[in-house]
Design a protein around this motif. Structure first.
Motif, PDB file in Angstrom:
ATOM      1  N   ASP A 199       0.869  -1.179   0.000  1.00  0.00           N
ATOM      2  CA  ASP A 199       0.000   0.000   0.000  1.00  0.00           C
ATOM      3  C   ASP A 199       0.900   1.221   0.000  1.00  0.00           C
ATOM      4  OD1 ASP A 199      -1.912   1.888   0.225  1.00  0.00           O
ATOM      5  OD2 ASP A 199      -2.945   0.998   1.912  1.00  0.00           O
ATOM      6  N   THR A 211      -7.469  -1.329  -0.047  1.00  0.00           N
ATOM      7  CA  THR A 211      -6.253  -0.686   0.444  1.00  0.00           C
ATOM      8  C   THR A 211      -6.143  -0.930   1.945  1.00  0.00           C
ATOM      9  OG1 THR A 211      -7.541   1.324   0.662  1.00  0.00           O
ATOM     10  CG2 THR A 211      -6.177   1.132  -1.285  1.00  0.00           C
ATOM     11  N   SER A 212      -4.949  -0.672   2.465  1.00  0.00           N
ATOM     12  CA  SER A 212      -4.734  -0.722   3.905  1.00  0.00           C
ATOM     13  C   SER A 212      -5.091  -2.083   4.510  1.00  0.00           C
ATOM     14  CB  SER A 212      -5.602   0.362   4.549  1.00  0.00           C
ATOM     15  OG  SER A 212      -4.923   0.991   5.559  1.00  0.00           O
ATOM     16  N   SER A 240      -4.663  -5.535   6.449  1.00  0.00           N
ATOM     17  CA  SER A 240      -3.777  -6.031   7.501  1.00  0.00           C
ATOM     18  C   SER A 240      -3.560  -7.530   7.336  1.00  0.00           C
ATOM     19  CB  SER A 240      -4.376  -5.749   8.872  1.00  0.00           C
ATOM     20  OG  SER A 240      -5.542  -6.507   9.054  1.00  0.00           O
ATOM     21  N   ARG A 258      -9.081  -5.243   6.779  1.00  0.00           N
ATOM     22  CA  ARG A 258      -8.479  -3.948   6.477  1.00  0.00           C
ATOM     23  C   ARG A 258      -8.807  -2.929   7.561  1.00  0.00           C
ATOM     24  NH1 ARG A 258     -11.596  -0.005   2.461  1.00  0.00           N
ATOM     25  NH2 ARG A 258     -13.631  -0.123   3.433  1.00  0.00           N
ATOM     26  N   ARG A 315      -6.979   3.628  11.126  1.00  0.00           N
ATOM     27  CA  ARG A 315      -6.606   2.376  11.796  1.00  0.00           C
ATOM     28  C   ARG A 315      -7.381   2.128  13.078  1.00  0.00           C
ATOM     29  NH1 ARG A 315      -0.737  -0.054  10.883  1.00  0.00           N
ATOM     30  NH2 ARG A 315      -0.606   0.383   8.679  1.00  0.00           N
ATOM     31  N   ALA A 363      -0.929  -2.979   4.081  1.00  0.00           N
ATOM     32  CA  ALA A 363      -0.387  -1.824   4.799  1.00  0.00           C
ATOM     33  C   ALA A 363       1.043  -2.145   5.233  1.00  0.00           C
ATOM     34  CB  ALA A 363      -1.261  -1.508   5.999  1.00  0.00           C
TER      35      ALA A 363
END
Lengths: 289, 359
Positions: free
Chosen positions: B98, B119-120, B122, B136, B141, B160
């Motif tokens: 990302d 996106t982002s 985990s 995510r 966060r 991420a």
């Protein structure tokens, strides 16, 4: 030149309350604001506007999203437009970007589209690039500074770890600016009064020549909120041959394994030499020289 | 039947980025569980030597897409170079870091292919027999969500940075490495990057800094700090320190490292007058190399450091600054002598390549 600015109305992160057990957001406590990066985008568009240019602010959302358009009118945007489809209360990036791109096309294509780089809420940051792809234009994201040179825009964009890069893009293009790229000017009182009375034009799907089927993008079958716990990382594992007390000491040193370091002692002169030699050995003297 | 997991690699200054290796490791987890194959794509100019590293971390196949037009990022260029390769690879999933660049070109590709792009992330997994699943972060966060797609959906996932770390390399039995040179016309790229500017050590966020000089109580005051600043300038490092130093006003409040301050991950951490209280140490755990200078031989940080120096920093730092200057001049001198520039004015000619190199 015509400049379009895409704005979004988002939950203020300071008011987002997350239930630590379920990971769900308490919607009743959420307040909405104009995305700070979008505010920067609006300011940049207003700064770029030369006499005779027009700045149009767009948003996708329900009637509540009119507030960001009124904010834009108050600081001096020439036109505003809200796009919405009542039946589909969705703001997924693929849908949002299709609606925005189609609206731009039906209203007359601008020369430059400025967006905020990353929304605070979802934080996906994909919409600018997706608008560009829908229009067949280039996109530049994470822009910190930009300047107009005829049919080109010179930009400085942010990279990870504090780095930046410089480049240029030919117009028409979509640029997504970072929140700290500019600070939105204050609205004047007459501006605010005018904005309060202004009628906000709205476009629905049929106005854009779209059918609900056009918005059928693959979507997740399940979407479950989770407790906001970080994932365990792969970290140091202590050597199983060591005695238990040493293993325990290694684990409790907050990820710092006992390094196979050496300790030096002596006159200051020798110590300084030792540090320089160590830095040289590790290659730290080469790059910054 | 084994599926293909495409991993798009990113490079920085001729090295694979850590988030790239995290993506390979994440794909390797899926591959080992399901018997999938990892196809890594490595775009760039002169990046072929890095293919071995991707292979060592688990790629079954590496396609190096080498073209001098890919020396600097261009979303148009990346799309032109990578879209055909990805199309041919027919991946089940596309995994990439990302990053700022990924959010430009991969997002455009997802629009082009009407492909979900998350996106982002985990965590990325494939559950049951082919349902892509991602966890995510959203809302800075603070919110975590799990997404599952219909079986066999091709999706893009951007992991991420730093969420999983890199374990020991798990190479496959055999890796196929191919180098392709796409036909690219750089003049058709509408977006171009001219140059990349390195971060400014004096203003960079501590969490982003590659080298940090840390100050503790032992520094004693503003005079000690200015000595450390000299040292930091010399090394291209950023000044940080302990809570005590910040509370006494020797440092800005956003420059202290520890549990209640910044968690840093520099390549080099030089600790001066820092004993190594747990609260501070918790903030420097990710440092690659630690050098500690302290008068107290029992201080915990001395034992944790790669080089522990027992001595008075007030005597050592001025000497260190002088010796570093000498060492750097020595290192710079042979370089200047070896540059093939047979001109009459050696001084000014030596200045030119030096200045030109610096962006």
């Amino acid at each position: 030149m015509r400049i379009a600015v895409c704005l979004s109305r988002l939950p203020d992160p300071k008011t987002v309350e997350v239930d630590p057990i379920t990971g769900e957001i308490d919607a009743s406590r959420t307040l909405y604001v104009l995305n700070p990066a979008d505010a920067a985008a609006l300011e940049i568009a207003l700064e770029l506007r030369a006499p005779g240019d027009r700045v149009t602010a767009l948003t996708v959302g329900s009637e509540a999203a009119d507030s960001v358009l009124r904010d834009a009118l108050a600081v001096g945007a020439d036109d505003v437009l809200r796009v919405w489809e009542e039946d589909r209360a969705t703001t997924r990036p693929l849908v949002t970007s299709l609606l925005l791109a189609t609206a731009l096309r039906t209203e007359g294509l601008p020369d430059l589209v400025v967006c905020g780089a990353r929304t605070l809420a979802g934080g996906s940051g994909k919409v600018p690039a997706l608008i560009a792809e829908n229009l067949g234009w280039p996109a530049v994201t994470d822009v910190l500074e930009l300047s107009l040179h005829a049919a080109r825009v010179h930009f400085q964009r942010r990279l990870g770890r504090g780095g930046r890069s410089e480049g240029e893009v030919t117009l028409p293009a979509v640029l997504a600016v970072q929140a700290d790229a500019a600070r939105l000017r204050y609205a004047t009182l007459p501006g605010i009064m005018r904005a309060e009375r202004a009628a906000i034009p709205v476009r629905h799907l049929p106005d854009l020549g779209l059918s609900p089927l056009d918005l059928n993008f693959p979507s997740p079958t399940f979407r479950t909120p989770m407790p906001p716990y970080a994932r365990p990382r792969e970290v140091f594992i202590p050597d199983s041959h060591l005695p238990p007390h040493e293993r325990a000491a290694q684990i409790t040193s907050a990820g710092i394994a006992k390094r196979s370091g050496k300790v030096v002692e002596g006159a200051p002169e020798e110590l300084a030499d030792a540090i320089v030699a160590f830095l040289a050995e590790q290659g730290f003297l080469d790059r910054s020289a | 039947m084994s599926a293909v997991l495409a991993v798009v690699a990113e490079t920085d200054h001729g090295e694979l980025t850590t988030p790239t290796l995290e993506c390979v490791a994440e794909a390797r987890d899926i591959a080992l569980e399901r018997g999938d194959r990892i196809h890594a794509l490595l775009p760039g100019s002169g990046v072929a030597p890095l293919a071995e590293e991707l292979a060592a971390h688990g790629a079954d196949r590496v396609t190096v897409i080498d073209h001098e037009a890919l020396a600097q990022f261009s979303a148009d260029g990346w799309l032109a170079a990578l879209e055909p390769v990805l199309k041919e690879a027919r991946p089940a999933l596309i995994i990439g870091p990302d990053s700022e660049y990924g959010r430009t070109w991969l997002a455009r590709l997802s629009g082009r292919w009407r492909m979900p792009l998350v996106t982002s992330c985990s965590r990325v997994r494939v559950v049951e027999d082919g349902y892509p699943e991602a966890y995510r972060f959203t809302h800075d966060r603070r919110v975590h969500e799990r997404l599952v797609w219909a079986r066999g959906t091709m999706a893009g996932f951007m992991l991420a940075p730093g969420v999983r770390g890199i374990g020991p390399p798990r190479p496959p039995e055999h890796t196929e490495i191919e180098i392709v040179t796409p036909k690219l016309d750089p003049t058709s790229f509408r977006d171009r990057i001219f140059r990349t500017l390195p971060p400014d050590p004096s203003t960079v966020d501590l969490t982003d800094a590659e080298r940090i000089v840390g100050a503790g109580l032992g520094v004693g005051g503003p005079e000690g700090m200015s000595q450390l600043q000299q040292l930091a300038d010399l090394l291209g490092a950023t000044l940080g320190g302990t809570r005590v130093a910040a509370d006494r006003g020797w440092l800005a409040q956003n420059r202290f490292i520890g549990t209640t301050g910044k968690i840093v991950s520099p390549k080099l951490y030089l600790a001066f007058g820092i004993s190594g209280a747990g609260q501070h140490v918790a903030g420097i755990g990710n440092s690659e190399i630690i050098i500690a200078v302290n008068t107290d031989r029992t201080s915990p940080l001395l034992k944790m450091a790669d080089l522990g120096v027992i001595g008075d920093l007030h005597e050592i730092v001025p000497l260190l600054v002088r010796k570093l200057e000498e060492a750097m001049n020595e290192r710079a001198a042979p370089d200047q002598a070896s540059t093939p520039s047979p001109t009459i004015e050696p001084v000014s000619s030596a200045m030119v390549p030096d200045g030109a190199e610096r962006p």
